[in-house]
Write a protein that holds these residues in place. Structure first.
Motif, PDB file in Angstrom:
ATOM      1  N   MET A 159      -6.619  -3.733   0.146  1.00 24.07           N
ATOM      2  CA  MET A 159      -5.789  -4.946   0.185  1.00 24.07           C
ATOM      3  C   MET A 159      -4.347  -4.550   0.486  1.00 24.07           C
ATOM      4  O   MET A 159      -3.736  -3.766  -0.239  1.00 24.07           O
ATOM      5  N   SER A 160      -3.787  -5.070   1.581  1.00 23.46           N
ATOM      6  CA  SER A 160      -2.419  -4.740   1.961  1.00 23.46           C
ATOM      7  C   SER A 160      -1.431  -5.582   1.162  1.00 23.46           C
ATOM      8  O   SER A 160      -1.700  -6.718   0.775  1.00 23.46           O
ATOM      9  N   LEU A 161      -0.251  -5.002   0.922  1.00 26.01           N
ATOM     10  CA  LEU A 161       0.814  -5.685   0.214  1.00 26.01           C
ATOM     11  C   LEU A 161       1.774  -6.300   1.221  1.00 26.01           C
ATOM     12  O   LEU A 161       2.006  -5.758   2.297  1.00 26.01           O
ATOM     13  N   LEU A 220      -0.583   4.740  -1.028  1.00 28.83           N
ATOM     14  CA  LEU A 220      -1.940   5.270  -1.145  1.00 28.83           C
ATOM     15  C   LEU A 220      -2.927   4.247  -1.691  1.00 28.83           C
ATOM     16  O   LEU A 220      -4.105   4.265  -1.326  1.00 28.83           O
ATOM     17  N   GLU A 221      -2.470   3.349  -2.565  1.00 29.44           N
ATOM     18  CA  GLU A 221      -3.405   2.392  -3.166  1.00 29.44           C
ATOM     19  C   GLU A 221      -3.942   1.365  -2.163  1.00 29.44           C
ATOM     20  O   GLU A 221      -5.153   1.123  -2.142  1.00 29.44           O
ATOM     21  N   PRO A 222      -3.103   0.749  -1.327  1.00 33.23           N
ATOM     22  CA  PRO A 222      -3.647  -0.283  -0.442  1.00 33.23           C
ATOM     23  C   PRO A 222      -4.354   0.243   0.798  1.00 33.23           C
ATOM     24  O   PRO A 222      -5.113  -0.490   1.427  1.00 33.23           O
ATOM     25  N   GLN A 232      -6.382   0.367  -4.781  1.00 31.88           N
ATOM     26  CA  GLN A 232      -7.198   1.309  -5.524  1.00 31.88           C
ATOM     27  C   GLN A 232      -6.324   2.200  -6.399  1.00 31.88           C
ATOM     28  O   GLN A 232      -5.551   3.017  -5.885  1.00 31.88           O
ATOM     29  N   PRO A 233      -6.403   2.079  -7.727  1.00 32.19           N
ATOM     30  CA  PRO A 233      -5.634   2.980  -8.594  1.00 32.19           C
ATOM     31  C   PRO A 233      -6.255   4.371  -8.623  1.00 32.19           C
ATOM     32  O   PRO A 233      -7.385   4.575  -8.172  1.00 32.19           O
ATOM     33  N   PHE A 234      -5.516   5.322  -9.164  1.00 35.89           N
ATOM     34  CA  PHE A 234      -5.953   6.714  -9.182  1.00 35.89           C
ATOM     35  C   PHE A 234      -5.892   7.268 -10.596  1.00 35.89           C
ATOM     36  O   PHE A 234      -5.078   6.834 -11.417  1.00 35.89           O
ATOM     37  N   SER A 235      -6.722   8.270 -10.835  1.00 36.02           N
ATOM     38  CA  SER A 235      -6.602   9.089 -12.027  1.00 36.02           C
ATOM     39  C   SER A 235      -5.942  10.406 -11.645  1.00 36.02           C
ATOM     40  O   SER A 235      -5.818  10.732 -10.462  1.00 36.02           O
TER      41      SER A 235
END
Length: 258
Positions: free
Chosen positions: A1-3, A105-107, A151-154
């Motif tokens: 999903m783009s911001l 990196l998330e979107p 997408q979140p990251f660990s």
């Protein structure tokens, strides 16, 4: 999903966004406390964190993905922002000393391609900081802020992603222990949340930060030598039947010799 750049600008202009900007910028600035003589770039929506570098770096630019949109920055003077494709930065090889990724990196659907391009434009020994939403934090579960999109990251996922793209992670940091709500009482306590969370190393911070250096050579994996088993058995000559004086083979039951 783009911001969308309008939503990002609105968020950082609001009280909760200013709290987030101060908490993240404090770590970024402590890691990059001296950028004199260096070229600094931001990729994604990094302009809220680039302002401190303008007075000391040789040049500071903001690169914004086409899916997100672009804004004029800085407010006065010529614009130092450019609209780019995440996997195709309009920069020469080895032209940037420090690169900051925020909301990048998330979107994106191809984070490895983005990091491969970041690796290309960094100088040998260049450094990057990636600011990503922590999948274990509350901010990843609330979609009213930009950190709740994508997408979140660990920490483990970030380490694996960076090593796959030839980066060496140097250090990690965490920020945004304050809950992601626009409540004046919570925002006033934001410094207390940050100090307490860092002092006690509490889990569940909203944002993960990682600083990594450009790795110049691909690591060579050592393989353990395994002895190869002999596939074909060793053959030895063997005579069958009887050997006659006339140097011919025959059978003991040969009717001619009876």
């Amino acid at each position: 999903m783009s911001l969308d750049v309008v939503d990002l600008r609105t968020f950082y202009a609001a009280p909760l966004g200013r709290v987030a900007q101060r908490a993240i910028a404090r770590i970024v600035r402590s890691w990059w406390h001296d950028t004199g003589g260096l070229a600094v770039a931001g990729l994604g929506y990094a302009i809220p964190f680039l302002e401190p570098f303008r007075d000391e770096a040789v040049r500071v630019i903001g690169l914004m993905p086409a899916e997100q949109g672009i804004v004029h920055w800085p407010a006065g003077g010529l614009s130092a922002t450019a609209l780019v494709e995440g996997g195709q930065l309009p920069l020469p090889d080895g032209s940037i000393d420090r690169l900051l990724l925020v909301h990048m990196l998330e979107p994106t659907e191809h984070p490895r391609e983005v990091l491969a391009e970041v690796w290309r434009v960094l100088t040998p020994g260049g450094r990057m900081i990636a600011v990503t939403c922590n999948r274990r934090g509350m901010w990843a579960r609330v979609d009213t802020t930009p950190f709740g999109s994508g997408q979140p990251f660990s920490k483990r996922q970030l380490q694996a992603l960076l090593r796959e793209t030839l980066f060496s992670p140097e250090r990690f940091g965490e920020a945004l222990y304050v809950p992601p709500f626009e409540r004046r009482s919570l925002l006033k306590l934001a410094p207390f949340f940050e100090r307490t969370g860092k002092r006690m190393a509490l889990p569940g911070a909203g944002v993960l930060l990682v600083e990594a250096t450009k790795q110049l050579y691909r690591p060579v994996m050592l393989r353990r030598r395994v002895p190869v088993r002999q596939a074909i058995p060793r053959l030895e000559p063997r005579l069958q039947g009887s050997f006659r004086r006339d140097n011919s083979f025959g059978d003991a039951a040969d009717p001619v010799n009876r």
